[in-house]
Each structure stands twice: as C-alpha cells, then as structure tokens.
Design a protein around this motif. Structure first.
Motif: not given
Length: 366
Positions: A248-258
């Motif tokens: 969850e943290a990985r997928n959320s952070q990926i989208n935050e960076e985008i």
C-alpha cells in the motif's frame, strides 16, 4: 534476532521521520535532482544490485570478451540454486542474451551468477568489476558485496548498500546503454529459441500510463525499493524510492511522486539565447567594456515558489580579439545550492584587437 533488529531500525526511523519510506528522489533526464529526501542516506539495494551487474556484463560485451550469442554450460550448483531462478538443467547450454533477460526482467538469481562466472570466472572477481564501475560513474556511497542483491541471510555476505543519489548515477549510465535500457522496459521477452516467456517482474501499479517500472525489490527487513521512469512534455524523469514498508505504501508513494512531477513542476525558460547578461572590462579592444549575452536558452523544470540564485563567472582578464559567439564566461542558475542550468556567456559581434589610435582615443573617453 538480526532480522528483527533491522526491521526495528527501519520502523523507528520512519516513525520519527513521519514517512512511509527511507529515501526518495525525482530526477530530470540529465540527472538533476528536482526534489527528494534523504538522498544521501545509505540503504540496502536488494535487486537494484542486478542493474549494476547488467552494466558490467554489457561492458564485457562492448569490449569483445563475449557477445549476446555466446553460449555456456550450466553448472549443477547453478541449476539447483534456491530462490527466483531460471529453470535450467546441469550441462544445459544457455545464451548470454537469455541470461540477461532472466536477470533484468525476471530478477533471476542463477542467471546473474552464471553471467558473473562467464565474465569474471567467479562472483568475487565480478563484484570487484562492479565496484570499479560504480567508482568510474561517480557512485561514491555505494558498496557491492554480491552480484544478485540477495539478503545477507542467504549470501552470508554484507548487504549491498547505496544512496538515491548514486542510484540516479547508475540509471544515467543505463540510459546511455540503449540495448540494456530497451531490454529493461519490455513487458516480456522470449528465451530458449522463443519457447519460454519471461515476464517483467518490475511492473508498477500507477495512475500514469507512461510510468515504467525499471526495478523493484523487497525484503521484510529492508522494505520495498522501486525505480521507475515516466515522461512529461517529451522528457523522461527517473523516480527512486527506498525502504517502503508495504504494498500500500509503495503504490501510494508512486502515485504521490507522479502527482508531484506532473502538478508541482513547470518547464520554464529562465534565460533566452541572446539575452543580455552583463557588461565587463575589456583589455586590448576598441572599447573599454564588452557586452556579454546568453549563448543558449536555459529551459528547466522548476516550482513557482523557488527563489533562484544567479551567478556570473568570468576570467580575471578579458582580452581582445574575440570572435562572435566565442565563450567568454559562464552563467549559472541554482536553487538551494543545486545547479539548475548553465549557459556560456558570448559576444554577439566580433571584437577586434585595438590599434594605436584606438588606445589613444580610449584614454580621452570615459
């Protein structure tokens, strides 16, 4: 006990930092850091290690020591290796190209070890090549102990460690190797005379259709590491995340960076080619001073609230003659000590050397 202690350290650091990651960075296609946190902190690399292994193999190919079509026989120990691996039998012949696909797309450990043996006879010597390559491309805070990035409990060696800054330098080297990069971005590739498909294990879940996962790795004691690239306005960007604790943290952070890249940064022309920058003293010219202009546009990604610093660097003495367009100095724009862009300072006309009458005339003019 070692695993528990490592996990405790990571969780503790995240509690105090208030984040779901250890380090992060967004970089432009030419390697400039747009924004990040803890970019200089060392962290276990896990499967990112295999990217350096790939570079070393491609170096050997470019040096003519082997080719993509080179063939080797599989050793019994390599066929029986535990973990993610290519399904191989002892004495089976396998091509270097297939091994590279297995290592880079399938994250296969035995493929990596076989390549290390082919290139350097054993993993110990191969790791020396990895560290030498890291030093050559400026990875000052990276240390490799394995070719695979496997956890220390498996290898009985120290963990490979590096920083976000250094991983960016590694990625810049990979971008220059078109064959390796093109292999990394494929959704799948076929090996063994196209009889077996290797799926890309580095795919990421994101809202951005242009985002491509280049490397993912996970151990419970170190978290997820992710490297991906995306495109904005025709330019590629690299995003690096280290130490994410969950899916969850990985997928959320990926989208935050985008979101940060797409919404917070805007490409701006900071200086236009031919724009006047400064006037400076001139020696041996018809005039006492020389006007200097930007040699090219400085067009970079910035945030609207950034306070930019501008610096002019000139030689102690500027002497005529000077040809039109010749570099005289340098103009640099920076933000918080990081260089944003630079351009040469040039003249827009030829500046001839003065003669005797010119020197007399200058003495009587201000």
């Amino acid at each position: 006990m070692k695993k528990f202690f490592s996990l405790f350290l990571i969780i503790t650091s995240m509690i105090f930092s208030g984040t779901d990651y250890i380090a992060r960075g967004i970089f432009t296609n030419d390697g400039r850091l747009l924004e990040g946190e803890n970019v200089g902190i060392k962290h276990p690399l896990n499967s990112i290690t295999k990217l350096m292994s790939g570079l070393v193999v491609f170096d050997a190919i470019s040096q003519g020591k082997l080719s993509l079509n080179s063939v080797t026989k599989v050793l019994e120990i390599e066929a029986k290796l535990d973990g993610s691996k290519m399904m191989l039998k002892p004495d089976e012949e396998v091509k270097v190209e297939d091994l590279l696909i297995g290592m880079l797309l399938g994250n296969q450990n035995n493929a990596t070890l076989i390549l290390a043996r082919i290139v350097a006879k054993n993993e110990v010597e191969f790791v020396k090549l990895m560290n030498a390559k890291a030093k050559k491309i400026g990875m000052k805070n990276t240390e490799f102990y394995t070719s695979t990035g496997l956890h220390t409990d498996i290898t009985k060696k120290k963990s490979d460690v590096g920083t976000v800054e250094d991983i960016n330098k590694l990625m810049n080297a990979i971008y220059k190797n078109k064959t390796m990069y093109n292999m990394l971005v494929q959704k799948s590739l076929k090996i063994k005379n196209k009889s077996i498909t290797i799926e890309n294990t580095n795919k990421i879940s994101s809202k951005d259709p242009l985002a491509v996962g280049l490397r993912q790795g996970y151990y419970v004691s170190t978290g997820y590491n992710v490297v991906f690239t995306t495109n904005k306005e025709g330019k590629n960007y690299t995003v690096i995340l280290l130490g994410l604790l969950s899916d969850e943290a990985r997928n959320s952070q990926i989208n935050e960076e985008i979101d940060a890249l797409k919404n917070n940064f805007k490409t701006s022309i900071l200086i236009s080619a031919g724009e006047f920058i400064i006037e400076a003293p001139l020696k041996d010219g018809k005039e006492k001073r020389i006007a200097l202009y930007a040699g090219k546009d400085i067009r970079e990604e910035i945030k609207s609230d950034w306070k930019l610093n501008k610096y002019v660097f000139l030689p102690k003495e500027i002497k005529a003659p000077i040809k039109k367009g010749e570099k005289v100095g340098t103009y640099i724009i920076s933000y918080e000590g990081r260089e944003i862009g630079r351009t040469d300072l040039v003249t827009t006309v030829d500046i001839p050397k003065s003669n005797f009458l010119d020197e007399i005339k200058k003495k009587f003019t201000k």
